[in-house]
Design a protein around this motif. Sequence first.
Motif, mmCIF file in Angstrom:
data_model
loop_
_atom_site.group_PDB
_atom_site.id
_atom_site.type_symbol
_atom_site.label_atom_id
_atom_site.label_comp_id
_atom_site.label_asym_id
_atom_site.label_seq_id
_atom_site.Cartn_x
_atom_site.Cartn_y
_atom_site.Cartn_z
ATOM 1 N N GLU A 196 0.812 -1.213 0.000
ATOM 2 C CA GLU A 196 0.000 0.000 0.000
ATOM 3 C C GLU A 196 0.843 1.259 0.000
ATOM 4 O O GLU A 196 0.668 2.135 -0.868
ATOM 5 C CB GLU A 196 -0.934 -0.001 1.206
ATOM 6 N N ASN A 197 1.765 1.387 0.956
ATOM 7 C CA ASN A 197 2.502 2.651 1.004
ATOM 8 C C ASN A 197 3.536 2.755 -0.114
ATOM 9 O O ASN A 197 3.898 3.866 -0.512
ATOM 10 C CB ASN A 197 3.108 2.920 2.394
ATOM 11 N N SER A 198 3.984 1.637 -0.646
ATOM 12 C CA SER A 198 4.875 1.698 -1.818
ATOM 13 C C SER A 198 4.134 2.312 -2.996
ATOM 14 O O SER A 198 4.658 3.189 -3.699
ATOM 15 C CB SER A 198 5.380 0.303 -2.180
ATOM 16 N N ASN A 199 2.908 1.867 -3.234
ATOM 17 C CA ASN A 199 2.111 2.431 -4.322
ATOM 18 C C ASN A 199 1.805 3.903 -4.077
ATOM 19 O O ASN A 199 1.873 4.720 -5.003
ATOM 20 C CB ASN A 199 0.804 1.639 -4.480
ATOM 21 N N TRP A 200 1.497 4.255 -2.823
ATOM 22 C CA TRP A 200 1.229 5.648 -2.502
ATOM 23 C C TRP A 200 2.449 6.532 -2.799
ATOM 24 O O TRP A 200 2.326 7.608 -3.379
ATOM 25 C CB TRP A 200 0.835 5.775 -1.035
ATOM 26 N N ARG B 95 10.839 -5.352 -3.463
ATOM 27 C CA ARG B 95 9.448 -5.288 -3.899
ATOM 28 C C ARG B 95 9.067 -3.862 -4.275
ATOM 29 O O ARG B 95 8.340 -3.643 -5.263
ATOM 30 C CB ARG B 95 8.532 -5.800 -2.783
ATOM 31 N N PHE B 96 9.552 -2.880 -3.520
ATOM 32 C CA PHE B 96 9.297 -1.478 -3.871
ATOM 33 C C PHE B 96 9.819 -1.180 -5.277
ATOM 34 O O PHE B 96 9.131 -0.538 -6.083
ATOM 35 C CB PHE B 96 9.972 -0.543 -2.857
ATOM 36 N N MET B 97 11.021 -1.644 -5.574
ATOM 37 C CA MET B 97 11.612 -1.403 -6.893
ATOM 38 C C MET B 97 10.825 -2.115 -7.993
ATOM 39 O O MET B 97 10.693 -1.605 -9.110
ATOM 40 C CB MET B 97 13.071 -1.845 -6.901
ATOM 41 N N GLU B 98 10.271 -3.280 -7.687
ATOM 42 C CA GLU B 98 9.445 -3.995 -8.669
ATOM 43 C C GLU B 98 8.161 -3.225 -8.943
ATOM 44 O O GLU B 98 7.737 -3.095 -10.098
ATOM 45 C CB GLU B 98 9.110 -5.390 -8.147
ATOM 46 N N LYS C 249 7.707 -0.026 -8.543
ATOM 47 C CA LYS C 249 8.101 1.210 -9.245
ATOM 48 C C LYS C 249 8.318 0.944 -10.729
ATOM 49 O O LYS C 249 7.896 1.727 -11.592
ATOM 50 C CB LYS C 249 9.369 1.788 -8.616
ATOM 51 N N GLY C 250 8.955 -0.183 -11.038
ATOM 52 C CA GLY C 250 9.169 -0.543 -12.432
ATOM 53 C C GLY C 250 9.843 0.555 -13.226
ATOM 54 O O GLY C 250 10.859 1.109 -12.814
ATOM 55 N N ALA C 251 9.231 0.918 -14.353
ATOM 56 C CA ALA C 251 9.812 1.933 -15.239
ATOM 57 C C ALA C 251 9.350 3.343 -14.887
ATOM 58 O O ALA C 251 9.701 4.307 -15.576
ATOM 59 C CB ALA C 251 9.459 1.612 -16.686
#
Length: 349
Positions: free
Chosen positions: A131-135, A174-177, A179-181
């Motif tokens: 959740e907070n990674s997406n935020w 997982r955060f970097m995944e 985030k992707g591009a």
Amino acid sequence: MNIGKVLRYLNRGYQRNGLNGFKNLMKNYWVLQREPEIVDTEVLTVIIEPTVRCNLNCITCSEVTRGRTKKDMSFSEFKSILDQFPYAIKLALQGVGEPLLNRDLFRMIRLAKERKIYVYFNSNGTLLDEENSNWLIQSGLDLINFSIDGGTKEVYEKIRRGASFEEFRRRVKRFMEIKGAHPLPEVHAWFVLNQYNREDILPTLRFIRDLGISKLNIQRMHTWGRKDKRDVVNDDEFLKLKGIKEEVTIASEEIGISVEWLWDIEDKKPIRRCQAPWYTTYITVEGYVTPCCVHGSDPQLIRFGQLKENSFKEIWNGKEYQEFRKMLKSDSPPSICRECPAYSQGILN
């Protein structure tokens, strides 16, 4: 002078305030050249501390400094503070604690981004989840620095007490995944050099490469202006540190990681480059105004005023700030600055 940095500041000033922003930046340049005791320009960068609470107990942090209060800054308090910096082009949402513990952090980021301010903060990364990674990725945040301090389980967990090396790896990966591009936020690693990790920089380079992070910032440890952390500081002689830096430079080029040392290790004795009281300020979670985020961040040791009692403009050119500027320019700088690693760092270097 770092021309690239100057151009970025000019661009951000123009984006936020148009021609007036550009003029304020030019006036700031002349202020930095003259270093007057009364500053007639608007602050360029501001550090606002959202919390002093933290879920870890790192050996590099001062328990005394972090134990001042358990109160987080509210969104309304943050907005009231940010309103007093109409020309700020850069905001650090960080302080002694872990920013992700403040539930209003994402609203704070969004408000600052609506005002076209560059926003960043440092995080220990251990509270990241889906959740907070997406935020964070959707908030417009410009930069996040993940504090690492060790590329091996033994060193990382010795310094970052309460954290799991494997859990940190999993969460940041997982955060970097997720985030992707996506171009933002930029992701850097932050390494506080001390006596326990000076031999662990090379493993850290390989570790962050595997995480997908492309830059490592190396900072000298500071003591928060207190004596209780002196035994953790790295006091290696110049030649040994120079040898480590040469090894790191070669290794970083080989594996494609950018490394920035945040001080000049060849300074045999401190040379003042710090100009903090002429362009930036630090606002604590309680609303105190202090000079910076390093030795000058603890209002128990130094403060110029309280925003609940006076406006920032009144404090910025008050007697306390004026005297601090005068002393910083002198051969007898304030005691809190004398062993501060940022004493040798300048805004335009």
